[in-house]
Design an enzyme around this catalytic site. Structure first.
Site, PDB file in Angstrom:
ATOM      1  N   CYS A  76      25.748  16.505  91.598  1.00  0.00           N
ATOM      2  CA  CYS A  76      25.741  17.501  90.638  1.00  0.00           C
ATOM      3  C   CYS A  76      26.148  18.740  91.335  1.00  0.00           C
ATOM      4  O   CYS A  76      26.339  19.774  90.301  1.00  0.00           O
ATOM      5  CB  CYS A  76      23.912  17.840  90.581  1.00  0.00           C
ATOM      6  N   GLU A 113      15.425  19.883  88.711  1.00  0.00           N
ATOM      7  CA  GLU A 113      16.670  19.815  89.460  1.00  0.00           C
ATOM      8  C   GLU A 113      17.597  19.095  88.474  1.00  0.00           C
ATOM      9  O   GLU A 113      17.774  17.913  88.216  1.00  0.00           O
ATOM     10  CB  GLU A 113      16.942  18.968  90.819  1.00  0.00           C
TER      11      GLU A 113
END
Ligand code: NAD
Length: 477
Positions: free
Chosen positions: A285, A251
């Site tokens: 993010c 990720e």
């Protein structure tokens, strides 16, 4: 919470492990030392692997139901301790307490979700090619898992990995960020209290992640790596795991476009942007990183945005909207990106007062072009960078022109346009008239260099399961 400095340790085989060397945990609000953490050495790492391997064999003969019950108890313990956990997150990570409390609930949500999913790891019966064959599949836990997590969500990035791994019957060795180890230790203690077996969740703390993680990734007993962090470190780890063809989930970083069309409800778009841009001081993010405004609404949108941004409060008080950035370096990097954009021809629309320490006032820039450094960078700070566009094709092209593809946001009311643009964007998650998209029930993850695999949802459990195919022939006498 007391501000006395205390000492924390790794957790190996269910017990604190007093390692060698110490790491200082700083409070981003004032850079004071809040804790000393003893560091795991090579011997500690080897012990953790042995314990995880032993525990995996125990978990192999446990039922999905028993693991679901333990996960549910962990969920309840996290919720019972939410104030304490949130205070710890604010202390070592810096986000305002209201955001820290929201993170606790979000983190607990993954534990509850995977407590429920644990019992749904179905196999299948496959129509056989002869009358005396039975073809079936079962799903089993992949084995010992190593998890590496970042500092920006010190609880949620851990539960999003550990809960599905445990649901699948895997043992887990966690190496949290050296900047936020205290939340990880508390979570692991609660997991053990909930009934996690010794060795089911171990925590290794270090300020030298490269050596420790390389030792884990090269061990024959480790079967999977799950990493959340920057794209550069993710790619480095993928090289390591390629050597043993180990299963790897990544990720990684994002650079989210936030596209406002001329048909958008501008009030709604501003609300969405305030969440998508300023949550955690822009350190997420999925933060809106490039704000694409249609030329017809650009001026109006910017003046509405200036009004909202100038009312944001920055500080470490209980009700501040924006807390400190994680480190002084992070602030310098963001200010450098702003200065670079101005040098390359961007226009400064708004900049709040200069602040001490890690605190940074919001900045709004317009006139950003695809060839500027800031366009291709993950800003990770409260900086709004505005790009003007005219057509749908042009904005899709510019949005897709970066190497990463995690999240994107579209604000529009034209349904056909929403469909066309959603299909055209190369991003793993799309918020449509919505700035807060994370949800334990939905698959989280990105395309291109934003990673491999998905977390959360039904897909999040599969990441920790192997499919085993059984081909059985009945012997007819
Ligand atoms: P980072 O890559 O610097 O660190 C992440 C983790 O990797 C930390 O635990 C760190 O100790 C470890 N690490 C660093 N160097 C290593 C090495 N050489 N070998 C082994 N381990 C190493 O990232 P960060 O600054 O902690 O987090 C911010 C980044 O994480 C941003 O790019 C953000 O977009 C990304 N992120 C992604 C997601 C997602 O779900 N896609 C979620 C949160 C954060």
């Amino acid at each position: 919470m007391s501000r006395e400095t205390y000492t924390a340790h790794s957790i190996i085989n269910g017990q604190p492990y007093c390692g060698t060397g110490t790491l200082e945990v700083l409070c981003p609000a004032d850079n004071s030392v809040v804790a000393l953490v003893t560091e795991a050495d090579t011997q500690a790492t080897e012990l953790a692997i042995q314990s995880a391997e032993k525990c995996f064999n125990v978990l192999k003969s446990s039922t999905a139901k028993s693991r679901a019950d333990i996960l549910y108890r962990w969920y309840q313990l996290i919720m019972d301790n939410q104030t304490h956990l949130a205070e710890l997150v604010t202390l070592e990570q810096g986000k305002p307490i209201k955001e820290a409390l929201a993170e606790v609930v979000y983190a607990a949500g993954y534990v509850k979700w995977f407590a429920q999913e644990a019992e749904r790891a179905y196999g299948a019966v496959i129509p056989a090619h002869t009358l005396n064959h039975q073809l079936t599949t079962v799903q089993q836990g992949v084995g010992v898992v190593v998890g590496i997590t970042p500092w920006n969500f010190p609880l949620a990035m851990i539960t999003r990995k550990v809960a599905p791994a445990y649901a699948a019957g895997c043992s887990f060795i966690l190496k949290p960020s050296e900047l936020t180890p205290l939340s990880a230790i508390e979570l692991a203690k609660l997991a053990l209290e909930a009934g996690f077996e010794d060795g089911a969740l171990q925590v290794l703390l270090t300020s030298k992640p490269h050596a420790l993680v390389a030792q884990l990734n090269s061990h024959r007993a480790v079967r999977k790596l799950t990493f959340t962090g920057s794209t550069s470190v993710g790619k480095l780890l993928l090289e390591q795991t390629a050597k043993s063809a180990m299963r790897t989930s990544l990720e990684l970083g994002g650079n989210a476009p936030f596209v406002v069309f001329d048909s958008a409800d501008l009030e709604e778009a501003i609300e969405g942007l305030m969440i998508a841009k300023f949550r955690n001081a822009g350190q997420t993010c999925i933060a809106a990183n490039r704000i694409f405004l249609h030329s017809k609404i650009k001026s109006q949108f910017i003046s509405m945005l200036k009004e909202r941004v100038s009312n944001l409060t920055i500080g470490s008080t209980q009700d501040a909207d924006i807390g400190p950035l994680i480190t002084i370096c992070a602030k310098q990097k963001a200010l450098g990106l702003v200065a670079g954009a101005l040098n390359q021809g961007a226009k400064l629309v708004y900049q709040g007062e200069e602040l001490e320490g890690n605190f940074m006032s919001p900045v709004i820039l317009e006139g950003i072009k695809p060839d500027m450094t800031i366009f291709g960078s993950e800003i990770f700070a409260p900086v709004v960078s505005v790009i003007e566009f005219e057509t749908e094709a042009q904005v899709i092209d510019m949005a897709n022109s970066v190497e990463v593809g995690l999240a994107a946001y579209i604000y529009a009311t034209d349904i056909a346009q929403i469909h066309r643009v959603s299909m055209g964007l190369d991003f793993g998650m799309i918020g449509i008239n919505e700035g807060a998209i994370s949800n334990p029930a939905a698959p989280f993850g990105g395309m291109k260099q934003s990673g491999l695999g998905r977390e959360g949802g039904a897909q999040g459990l599969s990441e920790y399961l192997e499919v085993k195919y059984l081909c059985q022939r009945t012997i007819v006498n």
